[in-house]
Design a protein around this motif. Structure first.
Motif, short mmCIF file in Angstrom:
data_model
loop_
_atom_site.label_atom_id
_atom_site.label_comp_id
_atom_site.label_asym_id
_atom_site.label_seq_id
_atom_site.Cartn_x
_atom_site.Cartn_y
_atom_site.Cartn_z
N CYS A 197 -6.14 -1.00 -1.82
CA CYS A 197 -5.58 0.09 -2.69
C CYS A 197 -5.99 -0.39 -4.17
O CYS A 197 -5.95 -1.44 -4.49
CB CYS A 197 -4.21 0.19 -2.65
SG CYS A 197 -3.44 1.24 -3.95
N TRP A 198 -6.51 0.55 -5.22
CA TRP A 198 -7.08 0.27 -6.32
C TRP A 198 -5.82 -0.16 -7.33
O TRP A 198 -6.12 -1.02 -7.98
CB TRP A 198 -7.87 1.46 -6.90
CG TRP A 198 -9.02 1.59 -6.37
CD1 TRP A 198 -9.83 2.64 -5.84
CD2 TRP A 198 -10.20 0.54 -6.45
NE1 TRP A 198 -11.12 2.44 -5.44
CE2 TRP A 198 -11.33 0.98 -5.70
CE3 TRP A 198 -10.33 -0.78 -6.88
CZ2 TRP A 198 -12.70 0.53 -5.48
CZ3 TRP A 198 -11.37 -1.51 -6.56
CH2 TRP A 198 -12.50 -0.80 -6.10
N ASN A 199 -4.76 0.33 -7.01
CA ASN A 199 -3.89 0.10 -7.69
C ASN A 199 -3.17 -1.41 -7.67
O ASN A 199 -2.78 -2.15 -8.59
CB ASN A 199 -2.41 0.94 -7.76
CG ASN A 199 -2.08 2.06 -8.44
OD1 ASN A 199 -2.71 1.92 -9.54
ND2 ASN A 199 -2.12 3.43 -8.10
N CYS A 223 -2.07 10.73 -1.82
CA CYS A 223 -1.39 9.72 -2.76
C CYS A 223 -0.83 10.19 -4.23
O CYS A 223 -1.81 10.68 -4.78
CB CYS A 223 -2.52 8.59 -2.83
SG CYS A 223 -1.57 7.06 -3.54
N CYS A 251 -11.17 6.19 -1.30
CA CYS A 251 -10.03 5.98 -0.56
C CYS A 251 -9.64 6.99 0.27
O CYS A 251 -9.47 8.28 -0.19
CB CYS A 251 -8.81 5.36 -1.62
SG CYS A 251 -7.36 5.34 -0.56
N CYS A 289 -10.12 6.22 -7.19
CA CYS A 289 -9.82 6.35 -5.73
C CYS A 289 -10.77 7.43 -5.15
O CYS A 289 -11.25 7.23 -4.00
CB CYS A 289 -8.36 6.74 -5.73
SG CYS A 289 -7.29 5.80 -6.52
N HIS A 315 0.99 -1.25 0.28
CA HIS A 315 0.16 0.18 0.15
C HIS A 315 0.94 1.35 -0.12
O HIS A 315 1.96 1.24 0.63
CB HIS A 315 -0.98 -0.08 1.18
CG HIS A 315 -1.88 0.95 1.16
ND1 HIS A 315 -1.82 2.35 1.27
CD2 HIS A 315 -3.14 0.84 0.99
CE1 HIS A 315 -3.05 2.99 1.16
NE2 HIS A 315 -3.94 2.14 1.05
N ALA A 370 -6.37 9.18 -0.61
CA ALA A 370 -6.44 9.64 -2.05
C ALA A 370 -5.80 11.07 -1.97
O ALA A 370 -4.80 11.40 -2.74
CB ALA A 370 -8.00 9.65 -2.52
#
Ligand SMILES: Nc1ncnc2c1ncn2[C@@H]1O[C@H](COP(=O)(O)OP(=O)(O)OP(=O)(O)O)[C@@H](O)[C@H]1O
Ligand code: SF4
Ligand SMILES: [Mg+2]
Lengths: 332, 310
Positions: A318-320, A293, A287, A300, A249, A290
């Protein structure tokens, strides 16, 4: 490993003038028998609120447990009556706080502050309790325990007081110990000693420990697993090595860069995470990280990321990291 | 502990000496002498009186003699109550004042602490608000105003309680109420804020984390620590009640020292004024001393300081 504590979807809020502070927003974690779990995260991320909710120490109002379960040895702590809770506190779950200078009652002798808990839970006579208390003082490394038994907190140094706190918390041999930043208020040299005492006691008594700390050295030294909290949520959790060697993360990575480590190379700078955590009265719908980040995407801000599982023990939100992200950014 | 008490005692004696000296020289500094009155006293008689009371000697010699007498418990002879020793008059009238004062102190402490504790436990609830409004009123109204008011309502109008005198329990009610109102208000506020502080202290959380019942936490951890500031107020409270009783005794016709004091002042009875002033001073200093020692007994941290000093 059979869990002794399971926290499931815990939500805790505080009712304040401006609205509702959503301090804990869906915590999920487990603590196994004899295991040491670290909770790390910036100030205000909800570590203490989580810990004190497990002990039901936060007065309500202002705090409200909105939803969730806290299963301790299979039973929901949140459903216990006050009387049942009194029987658990100090006996099955012990707690140590951050500031040993203020955590002991200044007008009561150290000995009595230990025997008090023994007399309450073990139904010991004053004499038996005294013997056991002196034994405990010796175990936590207080020399001259018989004489120390009759002293007041102001006659103890900070480190000695924290040892006494450990003696109180472990006097009834609880199966779970919650230590909320037990070394933060102490000198660096004393910190290591206190951690040694805790480790030693854990080996003797087989206690499970939840250790809240800002010190990654402490985590490396004594924890099995790490839970990374951000804005009242678990953003990543894994074994110590998964978190240290393979953090996923962006917040965990930032945290690792911003905190001093034992294996730190000389001259390697600490990089603080820029920005501040979100306002918990109006937490973001997406998130929570966000705004700070550097990998943030459109999604996000709109949808809170789901957990991505990397191993039986390792997950991050985490979306990534999400499998779908690979399709969107094939190069990453 | 012994050293701590000895230390306090030493300072008490020095303060007492300063008080006696100041009283003596201030009385000397007042223009005129005790025999100046409306009626003109013949020079011859005046001279004889001056000799009789030793007032013809140099001031310093008089001072030394006065100090010597006091050490032996002799405060001189009253100039208006013929042939009566000042110390005897104090001795005879002190018991009434002492009874009144002690009852007022005990009542103040008990009611003040209970109210303050309730206010703290029910913080921001009705009990708290009522107590604090009463406390503000209690502190604002001087005892003699309250005394007159109480006397008017409960004695003159309603006839529930006696107006004057000091002959039985019922006679205590109004003067004690008048004397205690201020200390009660003060103690209630003091107790409330100190209990609130203790209730939020970390060690109360520790006590809770031990699994102690709320009652055990309250009795063993909260009350004892929260009451300490009240102990320090015992000295000033005694002063408040002693000075208040001067007027209160007058209002309720109680034959105590306060009444003697007022009489002595209006009749320019110099030895009497000095004697009672010194007596009051000594009383307050003893109250302070007792307060300090009591505080040292209940707060273990005090002993350490004394040990460090020594
Ligand atoms: N009594 C309270 N009333 C209102 N808000 C509260 C209260 N106690 C905690 N909070 C809020 O809950 C959030 C989490 O606080 P918590 O004390 O758990 O943080 P923490 O992670 O332990 O931080 P630290 O590292 O500083 O100890 C914070 O935003 C805090 O403002
Ligand atoms: S979900 Fe988006 S904003 Fe949140 S940590 Fe991952 S990349 Fe950053
Ligand atoms: Mg905290």
């Amino acid at each position: 490993m059979e869990p002794i504590l399971q926290v499931k979807d815990l939500h805790v809020s505080f009712q304040v003038k401006g609205g509702e502070v959503k301090a804990v927003r869906g915590m999920n974690f487990e603590v196994g028998k004899g295991e040491t779990v670290a909770i790390v995260g910036e100030s205000g991320s909800g570590k203490s609120v989580t810990a004190q909710t497990i002990m039901r120490l936060i007065p309500s109002p202002p705090s409200i447990v909105k939803q969730g379960e806290i299963l301790f040895q299979g039973q929901d702590i949140l459903k216990k009556s006050n009387k049942q809770m009194e029987a658990i506190r100090g006996k099955d779950i012990g707690m140590i706080f951050q500031d040993p200078m203020t955590s002991l009652n200044p007008t009561i002798r150290i000995g009595k502050q230990i025997t008090e808990v023994l007399i309450k839970h073990q139904k010991m006579s004053a004499g038996e309790a005294k013997k056991r208390a002196i034994e405990m003082l010796k175990l936590v490394g207080i020399k001259n325990a018989e004489a120390r038994f009759n002293q007041y907190p102001h006659e103890f140094s900070g480190g000695m007081r924290q040892r006494a706190m450990i003696a109180i918390a472990l006097a009834c041999r609880p199966s779970l110990l919650i230590a909320d930043e037990p070394t933060t208020a102490l000198d660096v040299t004393i910190q290591a000693q206190i951690m040694d005492v805790m480790k030693d006691m854990q080996e003797r008594l087989g206690t499970s420990i939840i250790l809240i700390t800002h010190d990654l050295g402490v985590v490396a030294g004594m924890c099995d697993r790490v839970i990374v909290m951000y804005a009242g949520e678990v953003v990543e959790s894994g074994t110590k090595w998964e978190i240290f060697k393979n953090p996923q993360h962006p917040y965990t990575k930032g945290l690792l860069r911003s905190m001093p480590r034992l294996d730190q190379k000389k001259g390697e700078p600490l990089i603080p995470i820029i920005g501040t955590p979100p306002d918990l009265i109006k937490p973001p719908i997406g998130c929570p990280f966000a705004a700070r980040c550097d990998k943030a995407m459109k999604v996000c801000e709109r949808i809170d990321p789901e957990a991505t599982v990397f191993s039986d023990t390792h997950l991050a939100r985490c979306w990534n990291l999400h499998p779908m992200a690979k399709e969107v950014h094939p190069n990453e | 502990m012994v050293r701590y008490i000895a230390n306090k005692l030493f300072y008490t004696l020095i303060s007492l000496f300063i008080l006696i000296s100041a009283t003596f020289f201030l009385m000397k500094a007042i223009p005129g002498d005790p025999f100046m009155s409306e009626k003109k006293v013949p020079e011859e008689i005046r001279q004889r009186l001056m000799e009789q009371y030793g007032l013809d000697k140099p001031v310093f010699q008089q001072y030394i003699k006065y100090l010597g007498d006091i050490v032996q418990g002799d405060l001189g002879i009253s100039m208006k109550k013929i042939n009566q020793e000042v110390s005897d008059i104090i001795g005879q009238t002190f018991s009434a004042s002492l009874k009144l004062g002690l009852v007022a102190i005990v009542v103040s402490v008990i009611i003040g602490v209970v109210l303050g504790l309730l206010a703290a436990l029910y913080h921001r609830k009705i009990i708290d608000n009522i107590t604090m409004v009463l406390a503000v009123l209690g502190i604002a109204v001087p005892s003699f105003v309250l005394a007159s008011l109480l006397q008017y309502v409960f004695a003159s109008k309603l006839h529930w309680l006696p107006t004057m005198g000091f002959k039985g329990p019922l006679y205590y009610v109004l003067p004690v109420a008048a004397l205690s109102a201020q200390p009660i208000a003060f103690i209630a506020r003091l107790t409330r804020s100190s209990m609130l502080e203790v209730l939020h202290a970390d060690y109360i959380k520790t006590a809770k984390a031990k699994g102690l019942s709320w009652f055990a936490i309250l009795t063993r951890h909260v009350v004892r620590n929260g009451i300490m500031p009240v102990v320090t107020y015992m000295g000033p409270m005694t002063a408040n009640i002693v000075t208040g009783s001067v007027v209160i005794e007058q209002i309720f016709g109680i034959g105590g020292i306060g009444k003697q004091f007022v009489q002595a002042i209006t009749s320019r009875d110099y030895p009497m004024i000095m004697g009672i002033t010194i007596f009051y001073g000594a009383l307050l200093m003893i109250a302070r001393l007792v307060t300090d020692v009591a505080y040292g007994l209940i707060d273990p941290r005090i002993k350490l300081n004394a040990r460090k000093e020594g």
